[in-house]
Design an enzyme around this catalytic site. Structure first.
Site, PDB file in Angstrom:
ATOM      1  N   VAL A  57      44.375  44.985  -5.974  1.00 30.30           N
ATOM      2  CA  VAL A  57      43.482  45.982  -5.397  1.00 30.30           C
ATOM      3  C   VAL A  57      43.827  47.388  -5.917  1.00 30.30           C
ATOM      4  CG1 VAL A  57      44.771  46.397  -3.238  1.00 30.30           C
ATOM      5  CG2 VAL A  57      42.279  46.567  -3.264  1.00 30.30           C
ATOM      6  N   ASP A  58      45.083  47.628  -6.171  1.00 28.75           N
ATOM      7  CA  ASP A  58      45.547  48.922  -6.699  1.00 28.75           C
ATOM      8  C   ASP A  58      44.881  49.214  -8.047  1.00 28.75           C
ATOM      9  OD1 ASP A  58      47.045  51.215  -7.055  1.00 28.75           O
ATOM     10  OD2 ASP A  58      48.974  50.199  -7.235  1.00 28.75           O
ATOM     11  N   ASP A  67      34.140  44.053  -2.084  1.00 31.12           N
ATOM     12  CA  ASP A  67      35.067  44.731  -2.984  1.00 31.12           C
ATOM     13  C   ASP A  67      35.317  46.100  -2.342  1.00 31.12           C
ATOM     14  OD1 ASP A  67      36.206  46.337  -4.924  1.00 31.12           O
ATOM     15  OD2 ASP A  67      34.827  45.710  -6.508  1.00 31.12           O
ATOM     16  N   ILE A  68      36.549  46.396  -2.001  1.00 28.28           N
ATOM     17  CA  ILE A  68      36.850  47.602  -1.231  1.00 28.28           C
ATOM     18  C   ILE A  68      36.448  48.882  -1.978  1.00 28.28           C
ATOM     19  CG2 ILE A  68      39.238  48.064  -1.980  1.00 28.28           C
ATOM     20  CD1 ILE A  68      39.944  48.314   1.036  1.00 28.28           C
ATOM     21  N   GLY A  95      48.572  39.551  -1.556  1.00 28.82           N
ATOM     22  CA  GLY A  95      48.331  39.129  -2.930  1.00 28.82           C
ATOM     23  C   GLY A  95      49.659  38.849  -3.610  1.00 28.82           C
ATOM     24  N   ASN A 132      52.192  50.157  -4.871  1.00 34.61           N
ATOM     25  CA  ASN A 132      53.631  49.909  -4.975  1.00 34.61           C
ATOM     26  C   ASN A 132      54.350  51.252  -4.847  1.00 34.61           C
ATOM     27  OD1 ASN A 132      53.750  51.162  -7.600  1.00 34.61           O
ATOM     28  ND2 ASN A 132      52.831  49.280  -8.395  1.00 34.61           N
ATOM     29  N   SER A 152      49.835  43.262   1.282  1.00 32.95           N
ATOM     30  CA  SER A 152      50.926  42.315   0.961  1.00 32.95           C
ATOM     31  C   SER A 152      50.474  40.867   0.760  1.00 32.95           C
ATOM     32  CB  SER A 152      52.044  42.336   2.018  1.00 32.95           C
ATOM     33  OG  SER A 152      52.801  43.525   1.940  1.00 32.95           O
TER      34      SER A 152
HETATM   35  P1  ADP Z   1      49.983  43.288  -2.614  1.00 29.70           P
HETATM   36  O1  ADP Z   1      50.819  43.671  -3.800  1.00 29.70           O
HETATM   37  O2  ADP Z   1      50.172  44.225  -1.433  1.00 29.70           O
HETATM   38  O3  ADP Z   1      50.114  41.838  -2.252  1.00 29.70           O
HETATM   39  P2  ADP Z   1      47.425  42.780  -3.958  1.00 29.70           P
HETATM   40  O4  ADP Z   1      46.514  43.788  -4.551  1.00 29.70           O
HETATM   41  O5  ADP Z   1      48.069  41.806  -4.877  1.00 29.70           O
HETATM   42  O6  ADP Z   1      48.485  43.598  -3.083  1.00 29.70           O
HETATM   43  O7  ADP Z   1      46.619  41.953  -2.868  1.00 29.70           O
HETATM   44  C1  ADP Z   1      46.313  42.428  -1.582  1.00 29.70           C
HETATM   45  C2  ADP Z   1      44.981  41.843  -1.134  1.00 29.70           C
HETATM   46  O8  ADP Z   1      43.920  42.571  -1.727  1.00 29.70           O
HETATM   47  C3  ADP Z   1      44.760  40.376  -1.529  1.00 29.70           C
HETATM   48  O9  ADP Z   1      44.211  39.662  -0.417  1.00 29.70           O
HETATM   49  C4  ADP Z   1      43.729  40.489  -2.650  1.00 29.70           C
HETATM   50  O10 ADP Z   1      42.896  39.335  -2.699  1.00 29.70           O
HETATM   51  C5  ADP Z   1      42.944  41.688  -2.185  1.00 29.70           C
HETATM   52  N1  ADP Z   1      42.117  42.364  -3.210  1.00 29.70           N
HETATM   53  C6  ADP Z   1      42.252  42.364  -4.556  1.00 29.70           C
HETATM   54  N2  ADP Z   1      41.284  43.090  -5.141  1.00 29.70           N
HETATM   55  C7  ADP Z   1      40.509  43.575  -4.121  1.00 29.70           C
HETATM   56  C8  ADP Z   1      39.330  44.384  -4.056  1.00 29.70           C
HETATM   57  N3  ADP Z   1      38.757  44.879  -5.158  1.00 29.70           N
HETATM   58  N4  ADP Z   1      38.807  44.660  -2.835  1.00 29.70           N
HETATM   59  C9  ADP Z   1      39.378  44.184  -1.703  1.00 29.70           C
HETATM   60  N5  ADP Z   1      40.489  43.417  -1.696  1.00 29.70           N
HETATM   61  C10 ADP Z   1      41.035  43.104  -2.897  1.00 29.70           C
END
Ligand code: ADP
Length: 173
Positions: free
Chosen positions: A37-38, A14-15, A123, A28, A121
């Protein structure tokens, strides 16, 4: 200086838990929070992060902006806006590459020596994961080869599809 290959590390994590100088947020254009992730980064950093983001006036696709990390273990958050996948003919590959380059450049200018990137991008924005992983690995390798200040770039996998795509991309030259 370690070889370029040793300075790129793939991790499943988890980042928001990562202790690095900067984590990168796949934001965004409003920079005012979202899902994926945001949302996780804003929840973990606390409301001060949103307050600072409000002062930034958004961010264009492919560009990056930097804030403090507040309650995160990371000192900084670099917010970048990936392209929404629209079939590949709307400059998506170049815009995604620019996210990696501009985030690394902005970090270096702010003293960042260790970075953690999510799969930008991949997700909600729907970028094909194998192709996005290839772009991420190519751009990070290029940047590391031309910059001696960065110690480590972590490519963070959140799920098996991204992990597999990075494994494949890292195995290619
Ligand atoms: P985007 O809108 O750029 O596609 P997303 O957040 O939907 O962004 O997804 C981008 C990537 O981040 C996806 O591979 C998703 O699985 C990943 N992600 C989501 N939550 C976390 C987290 N807590 N830590 C690391 N990566 C995550």
């Amino acid at each position: 200086m370690a070889a370029t290959a040793d300075r790129i590390q793939m991790v499943s994590s988890d980042i928001t838990q990562m202790t690095v100088d900067a984590i990168v947020n796949a934001a965004n254009r409003s920079l005012l929070g979202g899902g994926g992730v945001d949302g996780a980064i804003h929840r973990a950093a606390g409301p001060e992060l949103l307050a600072e983001c409000r002062t930034l006036d958004g961010c264009e696709t492919g560009q990056a902006k930097i804030t403090r990390g507040y309650r995160l273990p990371a000192r900084h958050v670099i917010h970048t806006v990936g392209p929404v996948w629209q079939g590949g003919r709307q400059d998506e590959p170049e815009l995604l590459a620019a996210c990696y380059r501009n985030s690394l450049q902005l970090g270096v200018e702010n003293g960042v020596r260790s970075f953690a990137f999510p799969a930008i991008s991949c997700g909600v924005y729907g970028y094909p994961v194998a192709e996005a992983a290839r772009i991420a690995v190519r751009e990070v390798r290029r940047f590391l080869a031309s910059d001696e200040r960065i110690e480590t770039v972590y490519l963070v996998c959140f799920g098996p599809d991204v992990r597999q795509a990075y494994q494949q991309a890292l195995s290619e030259r």
